[in-house]
Enzyme design. Structure first.
Site, PDB file in Angstrom:
ATOM      1  N   GLU A  47       1.328  -1.443  -0.377  1.00  0.00           N
ATOM      2  CA  GLU A  47      -0.027  -0.165   0.000  1.00  0.00           C
ATOM      3  C   GLU A  47       1.018   1.401  -0.324  1.00  0.00           C
ATOM      4  O   GLU A  47       0.628   2.242  -0.242  1.00  0.00           O
ATOM      5  CB  GLU A  47      -0.978   0.048   1.789  1.00  0.00           C
ATOM      6  N   ASP A  51       0.290   3.576  -3.163  1.00  0.00           N
ATOM      7  CA  ASP A  51       0.528   4.812  -2.930  1.00  0.00           C
ATOM      8  C   ASP A  51       1.471   6.100  -3.478  1.00  0.00           C
ATOM      9  O   ASP A  51       0.707   7.118  -4.731  1.00  0.00           O
ATOM     10  CB  ASP A  51       0.408   5.433  -1.236  1.00  0.00           C
ATOM     11  N   ASP A 119      -7.094   1.127   0.887  1.00  0.00           N
ATOM     12  CA  ASP A 119      -5.065   0.669   1.266  1.00  0.00           C
ATOM     13  C   ASP A 119      -5.234  -0.275   0.573  1.00  0.00           C
ATOM     14  O   ASP A 119      -4.593  -0.551  -0.510  1.00  0.00           O
ATOM     15  CB  ASP A 119      -5.503  -0.285   2.307  1.00  0.00           C
ATOM     16  N   GLU A 122      -4.307   0.808  -3.342  1.00  0.00           N
ATOM     17  CA  GLU A 122      -3.030   1.067  -3.532  1.00  0.00           C
ATOM     18  C   GLU A 122      -2.512  -0.388  -3.710  1.00  0.00           C
ATOM     19  O   GLU A 122      -1.296   0.173  -3.794  1.00  0.00           O
ATOM     20  CB  GLU A 122      -2.845   1.838  -2.275  1.00  0.00           C
TER      21      GLU A 122
END
Length: 236
Positions: A47, A51, A119, A122
């Site tokens: 994650e 991101d 989450d 990502e």
């Protein structure tokens, strides 16, 4: 990494990527509550990576799509697209709910939580990046976020800014705001403000501060003329 026992072929088809390393998609779908003694087999690190990949791809998309937009607008658009709610919507469109691995503490409600869904969106992007590189990850992000970029859900600028940019994009002078009336006691006056744009009828509104009345007048003009306050300035 531990391999995923659940058949994820249907999920891969929705996402548009078949994983060479099945351990990556397994980890991307595993909440820390389901970890078997190792956080490295959960989505936390993926994650973090996803991101950053998402932010880079979205920034590139915005830079290309809105050549007239200044840094402030690009930043607002970026923030709107990468927020947890937007990522959670993408995760739901991919249909990740049935594939999320949760521990007992999260199983009852966790799969539907916006934070977890965001989450996992990502983490899947991060997993694709590790599995196949930047280009495939970029393609997946573009496919998932293009429509959202073109049609933002929330106004990205205040009415005065929106109206000014709309006028400038059409080669018109900057809108002019004029006080047309003032009423009420001196300690709490109410202002009437008209906004004038060359070639258009003025729009007028009231407020207990000039700034408030100006924003209201701009908003009335925008509503009357059907201007998209979400902003599509510079869209090809």
């Amino acid at each position: 990494m531990a391999r995923q026992n659940l058949d994820v072929s249907a999920l891969e088809a929705r996402i548009g990527h078949i994983f060479a390393d099945s351990g990556l998609i397994a980890a991307a779908l595993t909440h820390v509550s389901a970890a078997n003694g190792s956080r490295r087999e959960t989505y936390q690190r993926l994650e973090f990576l996803g991101d950053r990949v998402l932010g880079l791809v979205i920034s590139e998309m915005l830079y290309e799509a809105f050549p007239l937009a200044e840094e402030g607008e690009l930043s607002r658009r970026l923030a709107d697209l990468v927020r947890k709610e937007s990522c959670a919507e993408v995760a739901l469109e991919w249909g990740v709910q049935a594939f999320i691995r949760l521990g007992d503490s999260e199983r009852q409600t966790g799969a539907a939580k916006t934070a977890i869904l965001g989450d996992i969106c990502e983490s899947i992007i991060g997993a694709i990046f590790l599995d196949a590189g930047y280009a495939p990850a970029r393609a997946i992000v573009r496919g998932a976020f293009e429509a959202r970029m073109r049609s933002p859900r929330r106004p990205l600028r205040d009415p005065k800014t929106s109206l000014q940019e709309w006028a400038q994009a059409r080669g018109l002078p900057t809108p002019v705001y004029r006080e047309t009336a003032r009423s009420g006691p001196d300690h709490a006056p109410e202002f009437s403000i008209a906004v004038e744009v060359l070639g258009y009828e003025p729009a007028e509104a009231k407020g207990f501060a000039k700034r408030v009345a100006e924003q209201a007048a701009a908003a009335d003009f925008i509503a009357r003329e059907g201007i998209d306050q979400g902003g599509h300035k510079g869209v090809a």
